[in-house]
Write a protein that holds these residues in place. Structure first.
Motif, mmCIF file in Angstrom:
data_model
loop_
_atom_site.group_PDB
_atom_site.id
_atom_site.type_symbol
_atom_site.label_atom_id
_atom_site.label_comp_id
_atom_site.label_asym_id
_atom_site.label_seq_id
_atom_site.Cartn_x
_atom_site.Cartn_y
_atom_site.Cartn_z
ATOM 1 N N ARG A 32 -29.602 -5.115 -135.083
ATOM 2 C CA ARG A 32 -28.709 -4.812 -133.794
ATOM 3 C C ARG A 32 -27.469 -5.608 -133.867
ATOM 4 N N VAL A 33 -26.362 -5.010 -133.884
ATOM 5 C CA VAL A 33 -24.995 -5.612 -134.158
ATOM 6 C C VAL A 33 -23.859 -5.329 -132.879
ATOM 7 N N VAL A 34 -23.246 -6.239 -132.650
ATOM 8 C CA VAL A 34 -22.181 -5.847 -131.784
ATOM 9 C C VAL A 34 -20.971 -6.327 -132.489
ATOM 10 N N THR A 35 -19.826 -5.371 -132.856
ATOM 11 C CA THR A 35 -18.779 -5.743 -133.150
ATOM 12 C C THR A 35 -17.706 -6.041 -132.252
ATOM 13 N N VAL A 36 -16.753 -6.919 -132.378
ATOM 14 C CA VAL A 36 -15.514 -6.966 -131.447
ATOM 15 C C VAL A 36 -14.327 -7.333 -132.467
ATOM 16 N N GLY A 37 -13.228 -7.299 -131.919
ATOM 17 C CA GLY A 37 -11.965 -7.704 -132.751
ATOM 18 C C GLY A 37 -11.589 -9.115 -132.361
ATOM 19 N N ASP A 38 -11.919 -9.855 -131.253
ATOM 20 C CA ASP A 38 -11.200 -11.155 -130.808
ATOM 21 C C ASP A 38 -12.434 -12.020 -130.794
ATOM 22 N N PRO A 39 -12.378 -13.057 -131.676
ATOM 23 C CA PRO A 39 -13.243 -14.113 -131.721
ATOM 24 C C PRO A 39 -13.761 -14.809 -130.555
ATOM 25 N N GLN A 40 -12.653 -14.786 -129.403
ATOM 26 C CA GLN A 40 -13.220 -15.481 -128.171
ATOM 27 C C GLN A 40 -14.148 -14.343 -127.449
ATOM 28 N N ASP A 71 -35.935 -12.275 -126.634
ATOM 29 C CA ASP A 71 -36.746 -12.155 -127.865
ATOM 30 C C ASP A 71 -36.177 -11.648 -129.057
ATOM 31 N N VAL A 72 -35.044 -10.862 -128.973
ATOM 32 C CA VAL A 72 -34.725 -10.101 -130.039
ATOM 33 C C VAL A 72 -33.553 -10.543 -130.663
ATOM 34 N N PRO A 73 -33.185 -10.393 -131.909
ATOM 35 C CA PRO A 73 -32.120 -11.154 -132.460
ATOM 36 C C PRO A 73 -31.023 -9.987 -132.736
ATOM 37 N N ILE A 74 -29.640 -10.456 -131.982
ATOM 38 C CA ILE A 74 -28.900 -9.459 -132.285
ATOM 39 C C ILE A 74 -27.665 -10.447 -132.625
ATOM 40 N N THR A 75 -26.848 -9.859 -133.635
ATOM 41 C CA THR A 75 -25.565 -10.330 -134.255
ATOM 42 C C THR A 75 -24.446 -9.941 -133.757
ATOM 43 N N VAL A 76 -23.410 -10.795 -133.141
ATOM 44 C CA VAL A 76 -22.119 -10.495 -132.753
ATOM 45 C C VAL A 76 -21.014 -10.928 -133.902
ATOM 46 N N VAL A 77 -20.389 -9.843 -134.389
ATOM 47 C CA VAL A 77 -19.303 -10.037 -135.228
ATOM 48 C C VAL A 77 -17.894 -10.086 -134.888
ATOM 49 N N SER A 78 -16.955 -10.900 -134.956
ATOM 50 C CA SER A 78 -15.562 -10.568 -134.640
ATOM 51 C C SER A 78 -14.860 -10.351 -136.096
ATOM 52 N N ILE A 79 -14.054 -9.026 -136.059
ATOM 53 C CA ILE A 79 -13.626 -8.747 -137.316
ATOM 54 C C ILE A 79 -12.028 -8.647 -137.342
ATOM 55 N N GLY A 80 -11.428 -8.921 -136.335
ATOM 56 C CA GLY A 80 -9.971 -8.745 -136.128
ATOM 57 C C GLY A 80 -9.583 -7.425 -135.963
ATOM 58 N N MET A 81 -8.483 -6.949 -136.575
ATOM 59 C CA MET A 81 -7.982 -5.657 -136.221
ATOM 60 C C MET A 81 -7.714 -4.499 -137.611
ATOM 61 N N GLY A 82 -8.191 -3.471 -137.211
ATOM 62 C CA GLY A 82 -7.813 -2.468 -138.345
ATOM 63 C C GLY A 82 -8.817 -2.005 -138.960
ATOM 64 N N LEU A 83 -8.460 -0.757 -139.870
ATOM 65 C CA LEU A 83 -9.592 0.005 -140.464
ATOM 66 C C LEU A 83 -10.079 -0.729 -141.465
ATOM 67 N N SER A 84 -9.218 -1.427 -142.275
ATOM 68 C CA SER A 84 -9.850 -2.147 -143.445
ATOM 69 C C SER A 84 -10.892 -3.238 -142.993
ATOM 70 N N MET A 85 -10.658 -3.971 -141.988
ATOM 71 C CA MET A 85 -11.253 -4.993 -141.487
ATOM 72 C C MET A 85 -13.011 -4.306 -141.241
ATOM 73 N N SER A 102 -28.169 -0.466 -135.803
ATOM 74 C CA SER A 102 -27.608 0.023 -134.828
ATOM 75 C C SER A 102 -26.336 -0.885 -134.385
ATOM 76 N N ILE A 103 -25.116 -0.219 -134.250
ATOM 77 C CA ILE A 103 -23.894 -1.112 -134.139
ATOM 78 C C ILE A 103 -23.122 -0.401 -132.874
ATOM 79 N N VAL A 104 -22.790 -1.411 -132.033
ATOM 80 C CA VAL A 104 -21.934 -1.222 -130.933
ATOM 81 C C VAL A 104 -20.576 -1.805 -131.127
ATOM 82 N N ARG A 105 -19.541 -1.151 -130.944
ATOM 83 C CA ARG A 105 -18.143 -1.851 -131.004
ATOM 84 C C ARG A 105 -17.829 -1.871 -129.405
ATOM 85 N N PHE A 106 -17.396 -3.123 -129.245
ATOM 86 C CA PHE A 106 -17.029 -3.555 -128.028
ATOM 87 C C PHE A 106 -15.593 -3.986 -128.316
ATOM 88 N N GLY A 107 -14.595 -3.051 -128.059
ATOM 89 C CA GLY A 107 -13.382 -3.575 -128.163
ATOM 90 C C GLY A 107 -12.416 -3.262 -126.945
#
Ligand code: R1P
Length: 298
Positions: A32-40, A71-85, A102-107
């Motif tokens: 279960r992953v959340v991806t965001v752009g900004d590390p903050q 009780d569930v592992p979740i990973t948050v990954v900040s990726i910076g910006m754009g299609l390549s990232m 399952s991936i949720v982008r929170f941008g």
């Protein structure tokens, strides 16, 4: 001397099995992953974890935070910006996770609908907007359109409904909008921002998008790649799609009213949305196991 000793030029990994750009290895990333752009934004979300298992920054600007929530592992990954990232992130995390993801982008995004700064847009689908480079530099291709607009790719409908319902409960239903997102290859020209230093021919781009897609609501730079890669993902054994994806965006810019969000309002939006996003992922049930714990990477 290379900075990193990598093996396998096709899919480079280091001696410890870490991928070249995201620097993740088996056990680092939850299903279960959340991806965001900004590390903050990633760090703010991680404050809701009951326990942090792993926090790691890569030399190419990715930040991984894996923690436990209910009780569930979740990973948050900040990726910076754009299609390549987004491409690096999806392919490299997919390579080190066993089973479905399952991936949720929170941008964040610009609104081209009635949504105002601080509101949330849930992207039920996303399409790509690409500068037609040859149109600008090849005199024989002037007749072609200056921008290429792809078909829409749908978000996972069940994940999207669950996310949207929880966000409406948390933010109030009038603060949450839904529709098609335009995912551009630039913040500027391909999102219809006007300037005098370059030839962009984009004065009519936003009306063109709205004409093509009557539910066009937002513009950003990653969701179409996420939805596209989810759509073409496949489990090596069964051949079934192995990634489900959806996306929620905080409106940072109102492209119609020309307003921009304040830092305070942005922080409030993250705080209001984080539990809705985490709860959406917690409710995801995967065949064979409901938890998929990460091991041995702290
Ligand atoms: C542009 O300022 C960036 O903000 C949006 C765009 O997609 C682009 O990455 O998303 P994030 O806030 O997730 O970075």
């Amino acid at each position: 001397m290379p900075v990193f000793e990598m093996s396998d030029a096709n899919f480079p990994v280091d001696a410890e099995g870490r991928t070249y750009h995201v620097e993740c290895r088996r056990g680092d990333i939850a299903n279960r992953v959340v991806t965001v752009g900004d590390p903050q934004r990633a760090k703010l979300m991680a404050k809701k974890f009951d326990k942090i298992l792993l926090e790691r920054s890569s030399h190419r600007g990715f930040l991984i935070i894996t923690g436990i929530y209910k009780d569930v592992p979740i990973t948050v990954v900040s990726i910076g910006m754009g299609l390549s990232m987004m491409d690096f992130f999806v392919r490299e995390t997919r390579a080190v996770v066993d089973g479905p993801m399952s991936i949720v982008r929170f941008g964040s995004c610009g609104s081209i609908c009635d949504a105002k700064p601080g509101n949330i847009i849930v992207c039920t689908s996303s399409y790509g907007i690409m500068r037609n480079y040859d149109h600008f530099t090849n005199p024989f291709k002037k007749a072609e359109s200056p921008y290429l607009i792809t078909d829409r790719v749908q978000a996972d409908p069940t994940l999207t409904l669950s996310l949207s319902t929880k966000l409406k409960n948390s933010m109030g239903k009038d603060s949450v909008f839904e529709g098609s997102n335009g995912c551009a290859d630039s913040f500027y020209g391909s999102q219809g921002r006007l300037g005098s230093n370059f030839v962009d021919e984009n004065d009519n781009l936003i009306p063109t998008l709205k004409k093509k897609y009557s539910d066009a609501v937002s513009l950003e730079m990653e969701a179409h790649m996420l939805y596209h890669l989810a759509a073409v993902s496949k489990d090596a054994q069964s051949g079934e799609q192995s990634i489900k994806a959806t996306c929620a965006l905080i409106v940072f810019a109102d492209r119609t009213g020309n307003e921009f969000i304040t830092p305070e309002a942005s922080q409030i939006a993250v705080e209001h949305c984080t539990e809705a996003i985490f709860n959406t992922l917690v409710e995801e049930s995967f065949k064979g196991s409901s938890l998929h714990p990460v091991e041995g990477s702290v």
